[in-house]
Write a protein that holds these residues in place. Structure first.
Motif, PDB file in Angstrom:
ATOM      1  N   ASP A 210       0.729  -1.327   0.110  1.00 24.20           N
ATOM      2  CA  ASP A 210      -0.285   0.091   0.087  1.00 24.20           C
ATOM      3  C   ASP A 210       0.628   0.785   0.123  1.00 24.20           C
ATOM      4  OD1 ASP A 210      -2.970  -1.686   0.168  1.00 24.20           O
ATOM      5  OD2 ASP A 210      -2.605  -1.446   2.102  1.00 24.20           O
ATOM      6  N   ILE A 211       1.931   1.179   0.893  1.00 21.58           N
ATOM      7  CA  ILE A 211       2.813   2.157   0.906  1.00 21.58           C
ATOM      8  C   ILE A 211       3.814   2.260  -0.439  1.00 21.58           C
ATOM      9  CG2 ILE A 211       4.905   3.509   2.053  1.00 21.58           C
ATOM     10  CD1 ILE A 211       3.484   2.158   4.718  1.00 21.58           C
ATOM     11  N   CYS A 212       3.638   1.575  -0.982  1.00 20.81           N
ATOM     12  CA  CYS A 212       4.810   1.864  -2.372  1.00 20.81           C
ATOM     13  C   CYS A 212       3.492   2.466  -3.348  1.00 20.81           C
ATOM     14  CB  CYS A 212       5.199   0.769  -2.622  1.00 20.81           C
ATOM     15  SG  CYS A 212       6.874  -0.303  -1.900  1.00 20.81           S
ATOM     16  N   LYS A 213       2.762   2.341  -3.037  1.00 22.27           N
ATOM     17  CA  LYS A 213       1.828   2.521  -4.516  1.00 22.27           C
ATOM     18  C   LYS A 213       1.215   3.853  -4.156  1.00 22.27           C
ATOM     19  CE  LYS A 213      -2.809   0.722  -4.122  1.00 22.27           C
ATOM     20  NZ  LYS A 213      -4.013  -0.253  -4.182  1.00 22.27           N
ATOM     21  N   ILE A 214       0.717   3.918  -3.030  1.00 21.66           N
ATOM     22  CA  ILE A 214       1.303   5.510  -2.738  1.00 21.66           C
ATOM     23  C   ILE A 214       1.858   6.751  -2.575  1.00 21.66           C
ATOM     24  CG2 ILE A 214       0.283   7.376  -0.393  1.00 21.66           C
ATOM     25  CD1 ILE A 214      -0.955   4.890   0.944  1.00 21.66           C
ATOM     26  N   VAL A 215       2.966   6.327  -2.260  1.00 19.97           N
ATOM     27  CA  VAL A 215       4.545   6.806  -2.696  1.00 19.97           C
ATOM     28  C   VAL A 215       4.839   7.240  -4.079  1.00 19.97           C
ATOM     29  CG1 VAL A 215       6.746   6.988  -2.595  1.00 19.97           C
ATOM     30  CG2 VAL A 215       5.487   6.372  -0.915  1.00 19.97           C
ATOM     31  N   ASP A 216       3.827   6.347  -4.781  1.00 17.14           N
ATOM     32  CA  ASP A 216       4.495   6.578  -6.358  1.00 17.14           C
ATOM     33  C   ASP A 216       2.719   7.308  -6.887  1.00 17.14           C
ATOM     34  OD1 ASP A 216       6.712   4.395  -7.227  1.00 17.14           O
ATOM     35  OD2 ASP A 216       4.565   3.232  -6.979  1.00 17.14           O
ATOM     36  N   ILE A 217       1.870   7.201  -6.680  1.00 19.44           N
ATOM     37  CA  ILE A 217       1.093   8.165  -6.337  1.00 19.44           C
ATOM     38  C   ILE A 217       1.396   9.505  -6.548  1.00 19.44           C
ATOM     39  CG2 ILE A 217      -1.464   9.330  -6.244  1.00 19.44           C
ATOM     40  CD1 ILE A 217      -2.334   6.200  -5.909  1.00 19.44           C
ATOM     41  N   PHE A 218       1.647  10.074  -5.172  1.00 18.93           N
ATOM     42  CA  PHE A 218       2.879  11.652  -5.547  1.00 18.93           C
ATOM     43  C   PHE A 218       3.823  11.587  -6.289  1.00 18.93           C
ATOM     44  CE2 PHE A 218      -0.170  11.711  -1.780  1.00 18.93           C
ATOM     45  CZ  PHE A 218       0.511  12.471  -0.590  1.00 18.93           C
ATOM     46  N   ALA A 221       2.551  12.609  -9.648  1.00 19.15           N
ATOM     47  CA  ALA A 221       1.757  13.877  -9.410  1.00 19.15           C
ATOM     48  C   ALA A 221       2.794  14.922  -9.288  1.00 19.15           C
ATOM     49  CB  ALA A 221       0.726  13.626  -8.731  1.00 19.15           C
ATOM     50  N   GLY A 222       4.212  15.214  -8.999  1.00 20.45           N
ATOM     51  CA  GLY A 222       5.361  15.537  -9.032  1.00 20.45           C
ATOM     52  C   GLY A 222       5.379  15.884  -7.823  1.00 20.45           C
ATOM     53  N   LYS A 223       4.582  15.654  -6.708  1.00 18.27           N
ATOM     54  CA  LYS A 223       4.904  15.857  -5.019  1.00 18.27           C
ATOM     55  C   LYS A 223       5.903  14.465  -4.440  1.00 18.27           C
ATOM     56  CE  LYS A 223       1.692  19.530  -6.143  1.00 18.27           C
ATOM     57  NZ  LYS A 223       0.746  19.524  -4.626  1.00 18.27           N
ATOM     58  N   ARG A 224       6.319  15.522  -3.775  1.00 16.14           N
ATOM     59  CA  ARG A 224       7.030  14.948  -3.220  1.00 16.14           C
ATOM     60  C   ARG A 224       6.018  14.081  -1.576  1.00 16.14           C
ATOM     61  NH1 ARG A 224      12.219  17.658   0.076  1.00 16.14           N
ATOM     62  NH2 ARG A 224      10.360  19.431  -0.277  1.00 16.14           N
ATOM     63  N   ASP A 240      12.125   2.201   2.124  1.00 17.85           N
ATOM     64  CA  ASP A 240      11.412   0.998   1.157  1.00 17.85           C
ATOM     65  C   ASP A 240      10.995   1.743   0.221  1.00 17.85           C
ATOM     66  OD1 ASP A 240      13.843  -0.315   2.381  1.00 17.85           O
ATOM     67  OD2 ASP A 240      12.951  -2.018   2.903  1.00 17.85           O
ATOM     68  N   ALA A 241      10.103   2.277   0.777  1.00 13.41           N
ATOM     69  CA  ALA A 241       9.246   2.431  -0.528  1.00 13.41           C
ATOM     70  C   ALA A 241       9.474   3.456  -1.300  1.00 13.41           C
ATOM     71  CB  ALA A 241       7.972   3.110   0.343  1.00 13.41           C
ATOM     72  N   GLY A 242      10.407   3.926  -1.091  1.00  8.75           N
ATOM     73  CA  GLY A 242      10.943   5.790  -1.695  1.00  8.75           C
ATOM     74  C   GLY A 242      10.588   7.270  -1.241  1.00  8.75           C
ATOM     75  N   GLY A 243       9.590   7.010  -0.127  1.00  9.65           N
ATOM     76  CA  GLY A 243       8.845   8.458   0.036  1.00  9.65           C
ATOM     77  C   GLY A 243      10.431   8.894   0.459  1.00  9.65           C
ATOM     78  N   ASP A 244      10.330  10.240   1.145  1.00  6.57           N
ATOM     79  CA  ASP A 244      10.141  12.022   0.714  1.00  6.57           C
ATOM     80  C   ASP A 244      10.948  12.037   2.238  1.00  6.57           C
ATOM     81  OD1 ASP A 244      10.959  11.588  -2.090  1.00  6.57           O
ATOM     82  OD2 ASP A 244       9.095  11.918  -1.703  1.00  6.57           O
ATOM     83  N   VAL A 245      10.344  12.567   3.187  1.00  5.36           N
ATOM     84  CA  VAL A 245       9.866  12.779   4.312  1.00  5.36           C
ATOM     85  C   VAL A 245       9.371  12.298   5.641  1.00  5.36           C
ATOM     86  CG1 VAL A 245       9.687  14.934   5.757  1.00  5.36           C
ATOM     87  CG2 VAL A 245      10.313  15.344   3.739  1.00  5.36           C
ATOM     88  N   ILE A 246      10.296  12.233   6.540  1.00 12.18           N
ATOM     89  CA  ILE A 246      10.419  11.454   7.930  1.00 12.18           C
ATOM     90  C   ILE A 246       9.848  12.187   9.089  1.00 12.18           C
ATOM     91  CG2 ILE A 246       9.735   9.932   9.434  1.00 12.18           C
ATOM     92  CD1 ILE A 246      11.725   7.656   7.753  1.00 12.18           C
ATOM     93  N   ALA A 261      19.839   9.337   4.281  1.00  9.15           N
ATOM     94  CA  ALA A 261      20.690   9.819   3.452  1.00  9.15           C
ATOM     95  C   ALA A 261      21.021  10.053   2.540  1.00  9.15           C
ATOM     96  CB  ALA A 261      21.751  10.619   4.319  1.00  9.15           C
ATOM     97  N   ASN A 262      21.630   8.625   2.145  1.00  8.58           N
ATOM     98  CA  ASN A 262      21.553   7.857   0.503  1.00  8.58           C
ATOM     99  C   ASN A 262      20.638   8.289  -0.594  1.00  8.58           C
ATOM    100  OD1 ASN A 262      24.252   7.025   1.100  1.00  8.58           O
ATOM    101  ND2 ASN A 262      23.844   4.759   1.877  1.00  8.58           N
ATOM    102  N   LYS A 263      19.474   7.720   0.600  1.00  6.95           N
ATOM    103  CA  LYS A 263      18.113   8.397  -0.456  1.00  6.95           C
ATOM    104  C   LYS A 263      17.666   9.380  -0.709  1.00  6.95           C
ATOM    105  CE  LYS A 263      16.203   3.254  -0.639  1.00  6.95           C
ATOM    106  NZ  LYS A 263      15.505   2.464  -0.502  1.00  6.95           N
ATOM    107  N   LYS A 264      17.872  10.017   0.111  1.00  6.44           N
ATOM    108  CA  LYS A 264      17.668  11.486   0.244  1.00  6.44           C
ATOM    109  C   LYS A 264      16.925  11.756   0.490  1.00  6.44           C
ATOM    110  CE  LYS A 264      20.216  13.626  -3.350  1.00  6.44           C
ATOM    111  NZ  LYS A 264      21.224  12.770  -3.669  1.00  6.44           N
ATOM    112  N   ILE A 265      16.210  11.231   1.880  1.00  8.60           N
ATOM    113  CA  ILE A 265      15.116  10.834   3.047  1.00  8.60           C
ATOM    114  C   ILE A 265      14.967  11.838   4.369  1.00  8.60           C
ATOM    115  CG2 ILE A 265      13.061  10.162   4.205  1.00  8.60           C
ATOM    116  CD1 ILE A 265      14.016   7.544   2.343  1.00  8.60           C
ATOM    117  N   ALA A 266      14.702  12.582   4.019  1.00  7.89           N
ATOM    118  CA  ALA A 266      14.318  14.337   5.099  1.00  7.89           C
ATOM    119  C   ALA A 266      13.669  13.858   6.541  1.00  7.89           C
ATOM    120  CB  ALA A 266      14.388  15.569   5.305  1.00  7.89           C
ATOM    121  N   LEU A 267      14.253  14.450   7.534  1.00  6.78           N
ATOM    122  CA  LEU A 267      13.547  14.373   9.176  1.00  6.78           C
ATOM    123  C   LEU A 267      12.649  15.135   9.739  1.00  6.78           C
ATOM    124  CD1 LEU A 267      12.838  12.034  11.669  1.00  6.78           C
ATOM    125  CD2 LEU A 267      15.753  13.053  12.214  1.00  6.78           C
ATOM    126  N   VAL A 268      12.541  15.339  10.147  1.00  8.61           N
ATOM    127  CA  VAL A 268      11.629  16.439  10.478  1.00  8.61           C
ATOM    128  C   VAL A 268      11.159  15.353  12.331  1.00  8.61           C
ATOM    129  CG1 VAL A 268       9.947  17.807  11.330  1.00  8.61           C
ATOM    130  CG2 VAL A 268      10.310  17.523   8.866  1.00  8.61           C
TER     131      VAL A 268
END
Length: 406
Positions: A210-218, A221-224, A240-246, A261-268
């Motif tokens: 599910d998460i992979c599919k939702i990430v792909d949908i965003f 649409a050109g959105k992180r 693993d799903a390729g999300g952008d910000v945790i 860091a390798n996948k350029k995923i940020a942390l808030v």
């Protein structure tokens, strides 16, 4: 005679956050809300402007950025107890508190409060007409009650079911969202409720497919996309799903920071709470930075303080005025580890701007960036945490808050 400059700030100790501290030797020239140039004071001494600020003895730095708040929605009901048309008035009150606290940009989260039916479009319109810069995340939320409770910014004032979240729903969320915030809840939240009322806090909501599919949908649409997550096993699914910000990321492991860091995923990070688990420690945030994860600290306003949060004393709930106090234990730890004060401050300026996709516009004092600037009696966090030490707040070249008669 037409004056060349709208505002000149001279004689201050300038923390550009792009370069070392500049003491008293430079002036900031502002025109039409933009930093037109930074020149030495000798060059600027004969220049004229509509307003000249003598910032002798003050720190001059970019406005603060809080990239995770709930000021237009949950805080309007939880803090001001508004449920009708006054919701927008309450939001503006919260936004003013931000500006008074030196925060010039916020990333606000709209998740569809079940008692508040004001459409996101109306809240966006309200925010466009204030001095504070507000960007919105459109998202869905899962509250860890029994049974689980679901809401969405697409249907404010409604209680939804899991079946409401189909591909079309997430595609619409992607269109409405302006930055990667809590677009999805990978794990259920405890929100502002006592633990006994949210026994499912931290429960995994979506499986990896599910998460992979939702990430792909965003991404289509050109959105992180950003996500509310706690627990290493759940964080790994989003990585693993390729999300952008945790957001939060409580329980993340050091090996995961390297992957991020390798996948350029940020942390808030929210080192004062926000999930059912113990919050980010100063060591956690140091490890994320040491792995080169783009990391920001945010208030999650208004958020109850977790019992295991460090350095917040008797505070029960935190808002914009507590932003610097939230950062203090982490900044002091980082500084003791050899991270400069300037690099610490990037967690609430430059890095937050990057996460929101605004780093070309704000986050540092630099030629052609927006003139969002604060003047302070010392270096924030390290010299003070009280908002009374913020002498002035300038938003797009206009002095919006002036506490020192400058």
């Amino acid at each position: 005679m037409r004056l060349l400059w709208d505002l000149i700030i001279k004689n201050g100790n300038i923390l550009t956050l792009d370069a070392p501290l500049k003491k008293n030797s430079n002036c900031i020239l502002i025109k039409n809300g933009i930093i037109s140039d930074i020149v030495d004071c000798e060059t600027a001494k004969n220049l004229q402007a509509q307003k000249i600020i003598d910032a002798t003895g003050l720190t001059v730095m970019p406005g603060l950025i809080d990239c995770h708040t709930h000021l237009c929605e949950y805080a309007t009901e939880g803090v001001h107890h508004t449920t009708g048309k006054s919701q927008k008035m309450a939001a503006i009150s919260n936004y003013l508190d931000c500006l008074k606290s030196g925060i010039t940009t916020v990333g606000d989260h709209h998740l569809g409060h079940p008692l508040l039916s004001t459409p996101l479009s109306e809240l966006k319109h309200t925010a466009r007409n204030i001095a504070l810069a507000v960007k919105f995340t459109a998202g869905m939320c899962c509250l860890g009650t029994e049974p689980l409770s679901y809401t969405s910014s697409l249907k404010p004032g409604s209680n939804l079911t899991f079946d409401d979240f189909n591909d079309e729903h997430f595609a619409k969320l992607a269109v409405e969202s302006e930055f990667p915030g809590e677009n999805i809840f990978v794990t259920a939240t405890v929100a502002n409720l006592p633990p006994a009322l949210v026994p499912n806090g931290g429960k995994l909501i979506f499986n990896s497919k599910d998460i992979c599919k939702i990430v792909d949908i965003f991404h289509a649409a050109g959105k992180r996309i950003g996500a509310h997550i706690e627990g290493a096993e759940n964080i790994q699914i989003f990585i693993d799903a390729g999300g952008d910000v945790i957001h939060h990321g409580h329980g993340a492991e050091n090996a995961q920071f390297i992957q991020m860091a390798n996948k350029k995923i940020a942390l808030v990070a929210t080192p004062h709470g926000g999930t059912s688990r113990s919050p980010n420690t100063p060591e956690d945030i140091y490890n994320a930075l040491n792995a080169n994860v783009v990391t920001a600290i945010a208030t999650d306003s208004y958020l109850p303080v977790h019992p295991q949060a460090m350095g917040l004393g008797n505070l029960k709930i935190v808002g914009p005025k507590d932003f610097l106090a939230i950062c203090k234990p982490t900044f002091e730890y980082l500084n003791n580890k050899g991270i400069s004060k300037t690099d610490c401050l990037k967690l609430i300026t430059v890095n937050a701007a990057k996460i929101m996709g605004l780093d070309l516009e704000i986050g540092s004092i630099k030629k052609l960036k927006r003139a969002d600037i604060i003047l302070c009696k010392g270096v924030p966090v390290f010299d003070f945490t009280n908002i009374e030490s913020i002498a002035a707040v300038i938003k797009e070249g206009v002095i919006e808050i002036n506490n020192s008669g400058l």
